[in-house]
Each structure stands twice: as C-alpha cells, then as structure tokens.
Motif scaffolding. Structure first.
Motif, PDB file in Angstrom:
ATOM      1  N   GLU A 186       0.815  -1.206   0.000  1.00 15.05           N
ATOM      2  CA  GLU A 186       0.000   0.000   0.000  1.00 15.05           C
ATOM      3  C   GLU A 186       0.855   1.265   0.000  1.00 15.05           C
ATOM      4  N   GLY A 187       1.933   1.219  -0.787  1.00 15.73           N
ATOM      5  CA  GLY A 187       2.774   2.393  -0.973  1.00 15.73           C
ATOM      6  C   GLY A 187       3.762   2.674   0.134  1.00 15.73           C
ATOM      7  N   LYS A 188       3.892   1.777   1.101  1.00 15.01           N
ATOM      8  CA  LYS A 188       4.797   1.982   2.230  1.00 15.01           C
ATOM      9  C   LYS A 188       5.797   0.838   2.340  1.00 15.01           C
ATOM     10  N   VAL A 189       6.980   1.147   2.883  1.00 17.40           N
ATOM     11  CA  VAL A 189       7.945   0.096   3.209  1.00 17.40           C
ATOM     12  C   VAL A 189       7.520  -0.537   4.520  1.00 17.40           C
ATOM     13  N   VAL A 190       7.186  -1.833   4.468  1.00 11.87           N
ATOM     14  CA  VAL A 190       6.727  -2.526   5.671  1.00 11.87           C
ATOM     15  C   VAL A 190       7.774  -3.483   6.222  1.00 11.87           C
ATOM     16  N   ALA A 191       8.834  -3.749   5.448  1.00 14.18           N
ATOM     17  CA  ALA A 191       9.922  -4.603   5.938  1.00 14.18           C
ATOM     18  C   ALA A 191      11.167  -4.332   5.102  1.00 14.18           C
ATOM     19  N   HIS A 192      12.320  -4.474   5.717  1.00 15.23           N
ATOM     20  CA  HIS A 192      13.599  -4.288   5.031  1.00 15.23           C
ATOM     21  C   HIS A 192      14.660  -5.087   5.769  1.00 15.23           C
ATOM     22  N   GLY A 193      15.491  -5.806   5.006  1.00 12.29           N
ATOM     23  CA  GLY A 193      16.584  -6.562   5.602  1.00 12.29           C
ATOM     24  C   GLY A 193      17.070  -7.642   4.670  1.00 12.29           C
ATOM     25  N   ILE A 194      17.940  -8.519   5.178  1.00  7.59           N
ATOM     26  CA  ILE A 194      18.425  -9.612   4.349  1.00  7.59           C
ATOM     27  C   ILE A 194      17.312 -10.646   4.210  1.00  7.59           C
ATOM     28  N   PRO A 195      17.241 -11.337   3.068  1.00 13.26           N
ATOM     29  CA  PRO A 195      16.105 -12.223   2.803  1.00 13.26           C
ATOM     30  C   PRO A 195      15.865 -13.272   3.886  1.00 13.26           C
ATOM     31  N   SER A 196      16.933 -13.864   4.412  1.00 11.57           N
ATOM     32  CA  SER A 196      16.754 -14.938   5.394  1.00 11.57           C
ATOM     33  C   SER A 196      16.125 -14.450   6.689  1.00 11.57           C
ATOM     34  N   GLU A 197      16.183 -13.145   6.946  1.00  6.42           N
ATOM     35  CA  GLU A 197      15.625 -12.603   8.181  1.00  6.42           C
ATOM     36  C   GLU A 197      14.198 -12.085   8.012  1.00  6.42           C
ATOM     37  N   ILE A 198      13.900 -11.478   6.866  1.00  2.00           N
ATOM     38  CA  ILE A 198      12.583 -10.840   6.751  1.00  2.00           C
ATOM     39  C   ILE A 198      11.530 -11.704   6.073  1.00  2.00           C
ATOM     40  N   LEU A 199      11.950 -12.726   5.315  1.00  2.00           N
ATOM     41  CA  LEU A 199      10.963 -13.574   4.651  1.00  2.00           C
ATOM     42  C   LEU A 199      10.465 -14.621   5.633  1.00  2.00           C
TER      43      LEU A 199
END
Length: 257
Positions: A212-225
């Motif tokens: 919805e137009g906002k950053v809701v998560a950021h990081g290395i794939p193994s941590e945020i997925l």
C-alpha cells in the motif's frame, strides 16, 4: 561503503489516490537490492521516479548522494541504466543496432556512432555470449535472447547502476535464473523489482517489501521472509525453508481465505 541510490520520504499521488507514502530506501555500492510486494503496492512507480520516467519532488531522489534534479537527462543516463521486461520493438533493429542504443547518452542528436561505440557494443555482446547474433533481427529472437541483448545494451551504456523493472516476467524458468545469474555476476550496483520472490531471495543482498505504498519490511532475505510476512502482506499461506546454501526458499500452500 558508499550509497549509490537513495530515496528520502518519497511520496506520490494520482488525483486522490496515494501511490507512494514516504518511501525511503538506500542502495549500497555493488549490492543487489530487491523490491517485492503485491500488485499495486507502488514498486514500479518507485523505480519510475528513480529513472526519471516520473518527475520527483526536489530532494527526494539521490544518485551518488546528489539530487537527481541536478543532473541533465544525458548525465543521469550515464550514471544509471534501465532493464525492463522484454517487449516488442516497433522498429526493425539488428541486435547490434539495439545494443548501440546504449551509446546514445554519449552522442548528440543525429550524431553518428563512432568506431569506439561499435567496439563497445560488440564487446558487450561477446560478454553475454551473443556476438554471433549481431547482424540478426532483434524482433526475431526468443524472449530470453532479447533480454540478454537488453543486458548487453545496458553494458554498452557503461553505467554503474542497473535498474531492473521486472526483467524476468514472461520468461521460462531456465531463462529467469540464467538472466539473474548474468546480472549478479556483473558485480554492479543493482536495484530491481521482482515478481518471482524465490529469485529475489536467492540473488538479492537485501529486500524492501512494499505494501500500500509503504515500506513494511527491510533486511536480508533470510531474516525478513517469514510465514507471517507472506500472510500479512501477500495473503498467502507459505512455509519458508532454508536451503543448503543458506538462502531461504518459499513453499506456497495456497491463498488465505
């Protein structure tokens, strides 16, 4: 490590519809950064601001720590290059002619390409294993071959930053992974929007998740997925496993009711 691309609280609306909401991202030098999110989350709109297809508000988009509005269009084209998903050309280009378009930022209007331009274009084709296709029609190539030629065009542009706008869409699985390996092995700074999340998880150093137009998560794939992220953002029931090489892999079990 220097920052090559950055947005600071970038917002964008069309009439009463809010497309981007204070989006801030940072792309370090020589890293591959991916943007994922549901359809309509603002991913491509974000990229279009960075490669100047949509004018941005002042002091919201930066290239090499410099406001993008301070660049002329030819200057910014020498700093970053764009690879989109393959689409047919309305004009009949040879493969070599398509790659030569990457040299346009270094030439004035109607100025002929030089011997050096041809050498750079053919070296780019050679680096992706398609020099033998140089005199063939671009439109006669397969989808995967066209995408490789577009990578060669970007190589010929000699920019440090690659912007990828869903470049693997409509390609079969082999060409999706082959193209991503080719891009990763360039060792360049890459910012891309990806539809196929397992590709992004495997090749990207960091991911930004838009919703919805906002950053809701950021990081290395193994941590945020996580399964929780898949459920809350993508409305999908998914299991995340860790492969032997340490990369996460998403197993989709179906949509959430």
């Amino acid at each position: 490590m220097s920052t090559k691309v950055e947005t600071k609280k970038l917002s964008y609306s069309i009439e009463q519809s809010r497309i981007l909401r204070d989006v801030s991202i940072s792309v370090p030098e020589n890293k591959m950064i991916g943007i994922i999110g549901p359809n309509g989350s603002g991913k491509t709109t974000l990229l279009r601001h960075i490669y100047r297809a949509i004018p941005s508000e002042k002091k919201t988009v930066y290239i090499n720590n410099r406001e993008i509005e301070s660049y002329s269009y030819s200057e910014s084209a020498r700093e970053l290059t764009v690879v989109k998903q393959e689409n047919p050309s309305d004009f009949e280009f040879t493969v070599e002619g398509m790659v030569l378009l990457g040299r346009a930022p270094y030439r004035k209007s109607f100025e002929s390409f030089t011997k050096e331009d041809y050498e750079i274009a053919n070296k780019a084709l050679e680096s992706i294993g398609m020099l033998e296709y140089a005199k063939r029609s671009f439109n006669a190539l397969s989808g995967g071959e066209k995408q490789r030629v577009l990578i060669a065009r970007s190589l010929a542009q000699q920019a440090d930053i690659y912007i990828l706008d869903e470049p693997t869409n409509h390609l079969d699985v082999h060409f999706q992974w082959s193209l991503m390996s080719l891009i990763k092995n360039l060792g360049a700074t890459v910012l891309g929007v990806f539809h196929e999340m397992n590709l992004a998880a495997h090749y990207c150093d960091e991911l930004y998740v838009l919703s919805e137009g906002k950053v809701v998560a950021h990081g290395i794939p193994s941590e945020i997925l996580t399964s929780e992220l898949m459920a809350s953002v993508f409305k999908i029931n998914a299991e995340i496993i860790s492969l032997d090489d340490g990369h996460p892999y998403i197993i989709f079990h179906g949509e959430l009711c």
